[in-house]
Write a protein that holds these residues in place. Structure first.
Motif, PDB file in Angstrom:
ATOM      1  N   ASN A  10      26.444   8.616  26.757  1.00 41.16           N
ATOM      2  CA  ASN A  10      25.306   8.957  25.617  1.00 41.16           C
ATOM      3  C   ASN A  10      24.644   7.715  25.218  1.00 41.16           C
ATOM      4  OD1 ASN A  10      26.108  11.513  25.730  1.00 41.16           O
ATOM      5  ND2 ASN A  10      27.722  11.349  23.883  1.00 41.16           N
ATOM      6  N   THR A  11      24.788   6.323  25.710  1.00 39.84           N
ATOM      7  CA  THR A  11      24.337   5.248  25.329  1.00 39.84           C
ATOM      8  C   THR A  11      23.772   4.617  26.615  1.00 39.84           C
ATOM      9  OG1 THR A  11      26.594   4.209  25.009  1.00 39.84           O
ATOM     10  CG2 THR A  11      25.386   5.162  23.174  1.00 39.84           C
ATOM     11  N   PRO A  12      22.968   4.817  27.437  1.00 45.80           N
ATOM     12  CA  PRO A  12      22.467   3.988  28.643  1.00 45.80           C
ATOM     13  C   PRO A  12      21.367   3.124  27.884  1.00 45.80           C
ATOM     14  CG  PRO A  12      21.264   6.325  28.342  1.00 45.80           C
ATOM     15  CD  PRO A  12      22.519   6.338  27.309  1.00 45.80           C
ATOM     16  N   GLY A  13      21.061   2.156  28.736  1.00 50.53           N
ATOM     17  CA  GLY A  13      20.047   1.192  27.978  1.00 50.53           C
ATOM     18  C   GLY A  13      18.497   1.925  28.065  1.00 50.53           C
ATOM     19  N   THR A  14      18.293   2.767  28.937  1.00 47.45           N
ATOM     20  CA  THR A  14      17.285   3.513  28.730  1.00 47.45           C
ATOM     21  C   THR A  14      17.512   5.012  29.608  1.00 47.45           C
ATOM     22  OG1 THR A  14      14.735   3.563  29.555  1.00 47.45           O
ATOM     23  CG2 THR A  14      16.057   2.648  30.801  1.00 47.45           C
ATOM     24  N   TRP A  15      16.970   5.773  29.063  1.00 48.88           N
ATOM     25  CA  TRP A  15      17.096   7.345  29.695  1.00 48.88           C
ATOM     26  C   TRP A  15      16.315   7.564  30.932  1.00 48.88           C
ATOM     27  CZ3 TRP A  15      21.213  10.004  28.907  1.00 48.88           C
ATOM     28  CH2 TRP A  15      21.919   9.919  27.403  1.00 48.88           C
ATOM     29  N   ARG A  16      15.335   6.570  31.126  1.00 49.17           N
ATOM     30  CA  ARG A  16      14.368   6.720  32.162  1.00 49.17           C
ATOM     31  C   ARG A  16      15.033   6.256  33.364  1.00 49.17           C
ATOM     32  NH1 ARG A  16      11.090   2.916  32.043  1.00 49.17           N
ATOM     33  NH2 ARG A  16      11.665   1.561  30.364  1.00 49.17           N
ATOM     34  N   ALA A  17      16.184   5.329  33.394  1.00 42.12           N
ATOM     35  CA  ALA A  17      16.955   4.874  34.615  1.00 42.12           C
ATOM     36  C   ALA A  17      18.388   4.830  34.326  1.00 42.12           C
ATOM     37  CB  ALA A  17      16.358   3.292  34.945  1.00 42.12           C
ATOM     38  N   VAL A  18      18.810   5.939  34.316  1.00 44.87           N
ATOM     39  CA  VAL A  18      20.248   6.288  33.838  1.00 44.87           C
ATOM     40  C   VAL A  18      21.085   5.689  35.547  1.00 44.87           C
ATOM     41  CG1 VAL A  18      22.214   7.808  33.457  1.00 44.87           C
ATOM     42  CG2 VAL A  18      19.864   7.865  32.270  1.00 44.87           C
TER      43      VAL A  18
END
Length: 361
Positions: free
Chosen positions: A23-31
């Motif tokens: 639930n806490t990636p650095g950015t949802w654009r690049a999981v």
């Protein structure tokens, strides 16, 4: 509890740690690839995380209520805990930084992860208190088969039902009729109303595992391995007519995820409770305050996304400043951010455990 089973605590902690990581990636654009959900049908390792938690909720119900009677006091305790979980979930969905710190009513999402945990915990606990294991099997079968028949054979507005993301998907249709705009997306909600029925079975299957672990049966690990394998076979066979799908929480998805949960828990049980091999202590710490860690991670993540830093959020600024570098792919940067978040909450779990602070929700 003196009869507490270490593997259950480790499994719960591993699950909550993975929930935070997903639930806490650095950015949802690049999981990072393995941390992505399936596009629709099918599943990835990430899709196992939430059903694993509902499964271990069921297992934990056995330890908490196996010696309890179905009294008014017990019902009150179960109801209060369920309402707390639902309330925390609604708070996460409604909170905003602007006074009066609540979103406009039309923008609040009603379903959610904590809400589903609360509802599933309530019904699974009540069923466990009032039914024997044979009756629980009957309830599980009725819910799974009934859900399959509803989803596959009940027409929507005169149109043949579908398992795809479409207006004639019965689960989505009901969510739109009941919740209106208060859903995750216009065409589906992964914690929707109708799909809550099979999610209760995810917890019931965890109850069966809890009954095995607390029984006087020998070779419990072997029994759990066999049960897990059987669930996987049933799930994959069911997939031919009712596709494995997390967003719809299909009956095949319930069986497959419970199968993997049993296999993994059996392995941990064999290593820790049978062979007495010491590992996974940090997960035991996380499991002791699982809901608190999940709530804090969700709330703080939301705050970091709301607080502005110039043209971006505090979350975005931290990610871009500390983790994004030319020599590293954006996916790896995103993963490292998530791992840092996980490390923080593991440290918090360790401190709470050492200070004997166990916050029960």
């Amino acid at each position: 509890m003196k009869d507490r089973i270490l593997s259950v605590d480790i499994f719960r902690g591993m699950t909550i740690v993975l929930m935070i990581l997903v639930n806490t990636p650095g950015t949802w654009r690049a999981v990072y690839g393995p941390l992505k959900h399936a596009q629709w049908h099918g599943y990835t390792p990430t899709d196992l995380v939430f059903p694993f938690f509902l499964f271990i909720v069921g297992t934990s119900i056995v330890f908490a209520y196996k010696n309890k009677k179905a009294t008014a006091a017990t019902y009150k305790k179960i109801t209060v805990r369920a309402l707390k979980l639902i309330g925390l979930g609604l708070f996460l969905g409604a909170f905003t930084l602007n006074f009066p710190f609540i979103k406009d009513f039309a923008d609040i999402r009603f379903p959610g992860v904590l809400q589903r945990i609360g509802v599933v915990f309530f019904f699974a606990s009540i069923l466990f208190l009032n039914l024997n294991w044979k009756s629980l099997i009957g309830v599980a079968i009725v819910l799974l088969v009934g859900y399959w028949l509803l989803m596959g054979y009940v027409p929507v507005n005169g149109v043949e039902s579908t398992f795809e993301r479409a207006p004639n998907n019965l689960a989505n249709y009901i969510d739109v009729q009941v919740f209106g705009t208060h859903n995750y997306k216009e065409d589906y909600d992964p914690e929707g109303l109708l799909s809550t029925l099979p999610s209760i079975v995810s917890s019931l299957l965890g109850i069966f595992t809890g009954l095995i672990l607390t029984s006087k049966q020998e070779k419990k690990a072997i029994i759990l391995f066999g049960l897990g394998g059987a669930f996987l076979i049933i799930g994959y066979l069911w997939d031919f007519v009712f596709p494995i799908n997390k967003a719809l929480w299909t009956s095949s998805f319930v069986m497959v995820t419970a199968g993997w949960a049993n296999l993994i828990l059996a392995l941990i049980y064999y290593l820790t409770d049978v062979k007495k091999i010491q590992f996974g202590t940090i997960f035991r710490y996380a499991g002791a305050n699982a809901i608190v860690l999940y709530f804090l991670s969700s709330f703080i993540s939301k705050l970091l996304g709301m607080i502005k830093m110039g043209e971006t959020s505090l979350h975005g600024w931290l990610f871009e400043t500390i983790y994004v570098h030319d020599f590293m792919s954006l996916q790896m940067s995103s993963l490292l951010y998530g791992l840092t978040v996980v490390a923080f909450y593991c440290l918090l779990a360790y401190v709470l455990y050492q200070k004997k602070i166990f916050i029960k929700v």
